[in-house]
Scaffold this active site. Sequence first.
Site, mmCIF file in Angstrom:
data_model
loop_
_atom_site.group_PDB
_atom_site.id
_atom_site.type_symbol
_atom_site.label_atom_id
_atom_site.label_comp_id
_atom_site.label_asym_id
_atom_site.label_seq_id
_atom_site.Cartn_x
_atom_site.Cartn_y
_atom_site.Cartn_z
ATOM 1 N N GLY A 122 -1.762 -15.445 -5.973
ATOM 2 C CA GLY A 122 -1.455 -16.328 -4.846
ATOM 3 C C GLY A 122 -2.320 -15.965 -3.653
ATOM 4 N N GLY A 190 -2.324 16.656 -5.528
ATOM 5 C CA GLY A 190 -1.193 16.181 -4.724
ATOM 6 C C GLY A 190 0.137 16.571 -5.340
ATOM 7 N N GLY A 192 3.078 15.633 -4.402
ATOM 8 C CA GLY A 192 4.110 14.711 -3.927
ATOM 9 C C GLY A 192 4.977 14.280 -5.099
ATOM 10 N N GLU A 213 -2.481 21.084 -4.017
ATOM 11 C CA GLU A 213 -1.912 20.381 -2.867
ATOM 12 C C GLU A 213 -2.692 20.743 -1.613
ATOM 13 N N VAL A 247 -9.917 20.019 -1.780
ATOM 14 C CA VAL A 247 -10.639 19.535 -2.962
ATOM 15 C C VAL A 247 -12.042 19.080 -2.572
ATOM 16 N N ARG A 282 -0.385 6.142 -1.642
ATOM 17 C CA ARG A 282 -0.724 4.776 -2.018
ATOM 18 C C ARG A 282 -1.107 3.970 -0.770
ATOM 19 N N ASP A 322 6.171 -2.285 -0.082
ATOM 20 C CA ASP A 322 5.072 -1.329 0.099
ATOM 21 C C ASP A 322 3.941 -1.868 0.976
ATOM 22 N N ALA A 330 11.225 1.537 -4.114
ATOM 23 C CA ALA A 330 11.664 0.266 -4.672
ATOM 24 C C ALA A 330 12.936 -0.233 -3.983
ATOM 25 N N HIS A 454 38.041 16.020 -11.415
ATOM 26 C CA HIS A 454 37.744 17.353 -11.932
ATOM 27 C C HIS A 454 37.693 17.298 -13.461
HETATM 28 P P1 FAD Z 1 5.067 -3.827 -6.120
HETATM 29 O O1 FAD Z 1 6.104 -3.285 -6.999
HETATM 30 O O2 FAD Z 1 3.755 -3.146 -6.072
HETATM 31 O O3 FAD Z 1 4.850 -5.333 -6.572
HETATM 32 C C1 FAD Z 1 3.863 -6.132 -6.029
HETATM 33 C C2 FAD Z 1 3.576 -7.253 -7.008
HETATM 34 O O4 FAD Z 1 2.773 -8.223 -6.367
HETATM 35 C C3 FAD Z 1 2.818 -6.819 -8.252
HETATM 36 O O5 FAD Z 1 3.437 -7.344 -9.392
HETATM 37 C C4 FAD Z 1 1.442 -7.437 -8.075
HETATM 38 O O6 FAD Z 1 0.838 -7.834 -9.296
HETATM 39 C C5 FAD Z 1 1.781 -8.665 -7.262
HETATM 40 N N1 FAD Z 1 0.678 -9.182 -6.435
HETATM 41 C C6 FAD Z 1 -0.069 -8.513 -5.533
HETATM 42 N N2 FAD Z 1 -0.918 -9.361 -4.918
HETATM 43 C C7 FAD Z 1 -0.693 -10.579 -5.462
HETATM 44 C C8 FAD Z 1 -1.236 -11.856 -5.232
HETATM 45 N N3 FAD Z 1 -2.166 -12.070 -4.288
HETATM 46 N N4 FAD Z 1 -0.778 -12.883 -5.966
HETATM 47 C C9 FAD Z 1 0.177 -12.694 -6.908
HETATM 48 N N5 FAD Z 1 0.746 -11.503 -7.160
HETATM 49 C C10 FAD Z 1 0.302 -10.468 -6.428
HETATM 50 N N6 FAD Z 1 10.192 4.023 -6.089
HETATM 51 C C11 FAD Z 1 11.504 4.331 -6.182
HETATM 52 O O7 FAD Z 1 12.296 3.881 -5.339
HETATM 53 N N7 FAD Z 1 11.986 5.112 -7.205
HETATM 54 C C12 FAD Z 1 11.172 5.624 -8.140
HETATM 55 O O8 FAD Z 1 11.633 6.329 -9.046
HETATM 56 C C13 FAD Z 1 9.789 5.339 -8.059
HETATM 57 N N8 FAD Z 1 8.945 5.827 -8.994
HETATM 58 C C14 FAD Z 1 7.626 5.521 -8.904
HETATM 59 C C15 FAD Z 1 6.766 6.075 -9.840
HETATM 60 C C16 FAD Z 1 5.415 5.811 -9.779
HETATM 61 C C17 FAD Z 1 4.496 6.406 -10.805
HETATM 62 C C18 FAD Z 1 4.909 4.945 -8.756
HETATM 63 C C19 FAD Z 1 3.452 4.604 -8.684
HETATM 64 C C20 FAD Z 1 5.756 4.393 -7.817
HETATM 65 C C21 FAD Z 1 7.120 4.691 -7.870
HETATM 66 N N9 FAD Z 1 8.009 4.190 -6.933
HETATM 67 C C22 FAD Z 1 9.335 4.514 -7.001
HETATM 68 C C23 FAD Z 1 7.562 3.309 -5.832
HETATM 69 C C24 FAD Z 1 7.846 1.838 -6.181
HETATM 70 O O9 FAD Z 1 7.225 1.527 -7.402
HETATM 71 C C25 FAD Z 1 7.365 0.923 -5.078
HETATM 72 O O10 FAD Z 1 7.889 1.341 -3.835
HETATM 73 C C26 FAD Z 1 7.788 -0.501 -5.339
HETATM 74 O O11 FAD Z 1 7.283 -0.972 -6.558
HETATM 75 C C27 FAD Z 1 7.339 -1.424 -4.208
HETATM 76 O O12 FAD Z 1 7.771 -2.713 -4.484
HETATM 77 P P2 FAD Z 1 6.994 -3.980 -3.920
HETATM 78 O O13 FAD Z 1 7.752 -5.168 -4.373
HETATM 79 O O14 FAD Z 1 6.741 -3.814 -2.483
HETATM 80 O O15 FAD Z 1 5.549 -3.944 -4.613
HETATM 81 P P1 NAI Z 2 3.117 11.301 -1.981
HETATM 82 O O1 NAI Z 2 2.897 10.811 -0.616
HETATM 83 O O2 NAI Z 2 4.496 11.516 -2.473
HETATM 84 O O3 NAI Z 2 2.362 12.700 -2.183
HETATM 85 C C1 NAI Z 2 0.991 12.841 -1.996
HETATM 86 C C2 NAI Z 2 0.678 14.318 -1.867
HETATM 87 O O4 NAI Z 2 -0.719 14.486 -1.955
HETATM 88 C C3 NAI Z 2 1.126 14.920 -0.547
HETATM 89 O O5 NAI Z 2 1.807 16.119 -0.772
HETATM 90 C C4 NAI Z 2 -0.185 15.114 0.199
HETATM 91 O O6 NAI Z 2 -0.141 16.190 1.106
HETATM 92 C C5 NAI Z 2 -1.139 15.372 -0.934
HETATM 93 N N1 NAI Z 2 -2.538 15.054 -0.650
HETATM 94 C C6 NAI Z 2 -3.028 13.988 0.014
HETATM 95 N N2 NAI Z 2 -4.379 14.030 0.037
HETATM 96 C C7 NAI Z 2 -4.742 15.132 -0.651
HETATM 97 C C8 NAI Z 2 -5.988 15.706 -1.001
HETATM 98 N N3 NAI Z 2 -7.150 15.140 -0.650
HETATM 99 N N4 NAI Z 2 -6.000 16.867 -1.710
HETATM 100 C C9 NAI Z 2 -4.837 17.451 -2.088
HETATM 101 N N5 NAI Z 2 -3.634 16.949 -1.784
HETATM 102 C C10 NAI Z 2 -3.577 15.802 -1.089
HETATM 103 O O7 NAI Z 2 2.296 10.294 -2.911
HETATM 104 P P2 NAI Z 2 2.313 10.049 -4.483
HETATM 105 O O8 NAI Z 2 2.883 11.197 -5.208
HETATM 106 O O9 NAI Z 2 0.947 9.582 -4.794
HETATM 107 O O10 NAI Z 2 3.313 8.844 -4.634
HETATM 108 C C11 NAI Z 2 3.047 7.614 -3.952
HETATM 109 C C12 NAI Z 2 4.313 6.969 -3.502
HETATM 110 O O11 NAI Z 2 5.021 6.460 -4.616
HETATM 111 C C13 NAI Z 2 5.253 7.936 -2.822
HETATM 112 O O12 NAI Z 2 5.026 7.889 -1.439
HETATM 113 C C14 NAI Z 2 6.609 7.428 -3.144
HETATM 114 O O13 NAI Z 2 7.053 6.629 -2.099
HETATM 115 C C15 NAI Z 2 6.407 6.573 -4.384
HETATM 116 N N6 NAI Z 2 7.043 7.239 -5.517
HETATM 117 C C16 NAI Z 2 8.389 7.413 -5.489
HETATM 118 C C17 NAI Z 2 9.047 8.049 -6.508
HETATM 119 C C18 NAI Z 2 10.502 8.263 -6.422
HETATM 120 O O14 NAI Z 2 11.126 7.678 -5.548
HETATM 121 N N7 NAI Z 2 11.107 9.063 -7.285
HETATM 122 C C19 NAI Z 2 8.334 8.531 -7.685
HETATM 123 C C20 NAI Z 2 6.903 8.350 -7.592
HETATM 124 C C21 NAI Z 2 6.304 7.703 -6.545
#
Ligand code: FAD
Ligand code: NAI
Length: 475
Positions: A122, A190, A192, A213, A247, A282, A322, A330, A454
């Site tokens: 879109g 990282g 995180g 890190e 790094v 991200r 995001d 999410a 309990h």
């Molecule tokens: P997204 O989920 O990124 O969805 C955006 C959508 O928009 C995508 O489907 C994309 O294809 C679509 N899109 C983009 N641009 C366009 C366009 N121009 N036209 C049409 N479609 C488009 N969060 C948690 O709360 N708990 C977790 O356990 C967790 N684990 C995670 C693990 C990993 C490995 C990662 C990477 C993230 C994790 N997150 C977690 C973060 C979570 O995935 C995001 O915060 C969440 O998906 C954000 O939702 P959103 O709807 O903003 O965007």
């Molecule tokens: P993050 O923000 O959680 O962690 C990134 C880490 O990388 C930080 O500790 C930062 O200090 C470090 N870092 C940044 N630049 C660096 C560099 N050049 N060299 C070394 N270290 C560096 O980001 P992450 O793990 O990539 O996850 C992205 C997002 O996805 C999170 O912010 C989180 O919101 C979401 N997420 C949520 C999950 C959950 O809710 N369980 C699970 C996975 C992701």
Amino acid sequence: MSQAFDVVVIGAGPGGYIAAIRAAQLGFKVACIDEWKNAAGGPAPGGTCTNVGCIPSKALLQSSEHFDHASHHFAEHGISTGTVKMDVAKMVARKDGVVKQNNDGILYLFKKNKVTFFHGRGSFVAAKDGVYEIKVAGAQEEVISGKQVVVATGSNPRALPGVAFDEENILSNDGALRIGAVPKKLGVIGSGVIGLEMGSVWRRLGAEVTILEGLPTFLGAADEGVAKEAAKVFAKQGLKIELGAKVGEVKSAKKGVTVAYTNAKGEAQELAVDKLIVSIGRVANTIGLNPEAVGLQLDERGAIVVDAECKTNLPGVWAVGDVVRGPMLAHKAEEEGVAVAERIAGQHGHVNFNTIPYVIYTSPEIAWVGKTEQQLKAEGVAYKAGQFPFLANGRARALGDTTGFVKIVADAKTDEILGVHIIGPMASELIAEAVMAMEFKASSEDIARICHAHPSLSESTKEAALAVDKRTLNF
Ligand code: FAD
Ligand code: NAI
């Protein structure tokens, strides 16, 4: 003639698909556009969360935890298994199946709620008389229109400068979720959330995991006590975490990856690994959205500028999840999606940023809500803290998982709960009680007086509340 909608949602991640469903429930004619493709090229709504985030990572965490239990803990229960083997291809296929169930579930929900789904990209075309024209580029190209537009285009992984993801050797979250065989040595940049979760998966399956890190502190956003306990447990599990690593050059070859870095002492080091996960945060995604066509304002980091109610600079255009400020979670995206749909309907959407829970799905799990002790100290807020260890909880002993504790911090004068910090079994579930308590402005005394089943892990929350007043019963 182009199809006209009351509400057009761009993106079907947790922010977008939930906004679309809520708007449809409120009586609007709704379209939702999403471009994500599954392996067969078909639609895969659910966004990062469903396809390469929350859901698949939790599937792999579960599989690897079963493997770890079978390998190391079943014997304590009198169960002998012989040598436990892991079929990585099967584990990954199961994960893909879980993802598909969720994709299909969203398509079903769209049908049920009469949301019209468009598979494609879109992009804004123009705004005319308060109505937005949006091009959908999919199998066909068409232009639809919406009086209200919700942008929920999510985020993309941040790459190290000059080090592109090839998803073979240098992996983003996408590649990290589909490694075909357990790497002997896995590097992660990282420490995180992704680094710890994905590092845990492959460590449990036998990889030697080193996490570099950049910051000198570990899990700086978490409560200091929780971070300290986590560092201790992860080290014991074999996750090698080097803090303060700067790094430098990253070289990728057929055989693997080498990372040159300087350690906290300033010494030049080299890490040689088979695969490297880069998880350094991200960035907001507006690729292909064409915000310029309508003058949608972005900030210097590329995120869409919104106010507290997710309104952009354009009338009738909202943005959630995001792609806007705030934690990239999410459930935060979902809450904003619901609130925006309700605001479009003239209602009072509600998102309380103070009560958004944070969870890290490692073992033990880490979860918190509200303020940490260090934040309260920095803000000069007088507080009382109570802590209860799972070691003293009967259910945790029966489970064989007594790591960690629950900590409650409450206002010194009013006793209002200001934060709850958990490291331990099922912390992701236990935190819900704390979120509920804080949403209703409960005091620690309120939790202390509530009857908890309990034996249950939740008794530790009650005991932590009692500990705020120095009157634990079981410790
Ligand atoms: P997204 O989920 O990124 O969805 C955006 C959508 O928009 C995508 O489907 C994309 O294809 C679509 N899109 C983009 N641009 C366009 C366009 N121009 N036209 C049409 N479609 C488009 N969060 C948690 O709360 N708990 C977790 O356990 C967790 N684990 C995670 C693990 C990993 C490995 C990662 C990477 C993230 C994790 N997150 C977690 C973060 C979570 O995935 C995001 O915060 C969440 O998906 C954000 O939702 P959103 O709807 O903003 O965007
Ligand atoms: P993050 O923000 O959680 O962690 C990134 C880490 O990388 C930080 O500790 C930062 O200090 C470090 N870092 C940044 N630049 C660096 C560099 N050049 N060299 C070394 N270290 C560096 O980001 P992450 O793990 O990539 O996850 C992205 C997002 O996805 C999170 O912010 C989180 O919101 C979401 N997420 C949520 C999950 C959950 O809710 N369980 C699970 C996975 C992701």
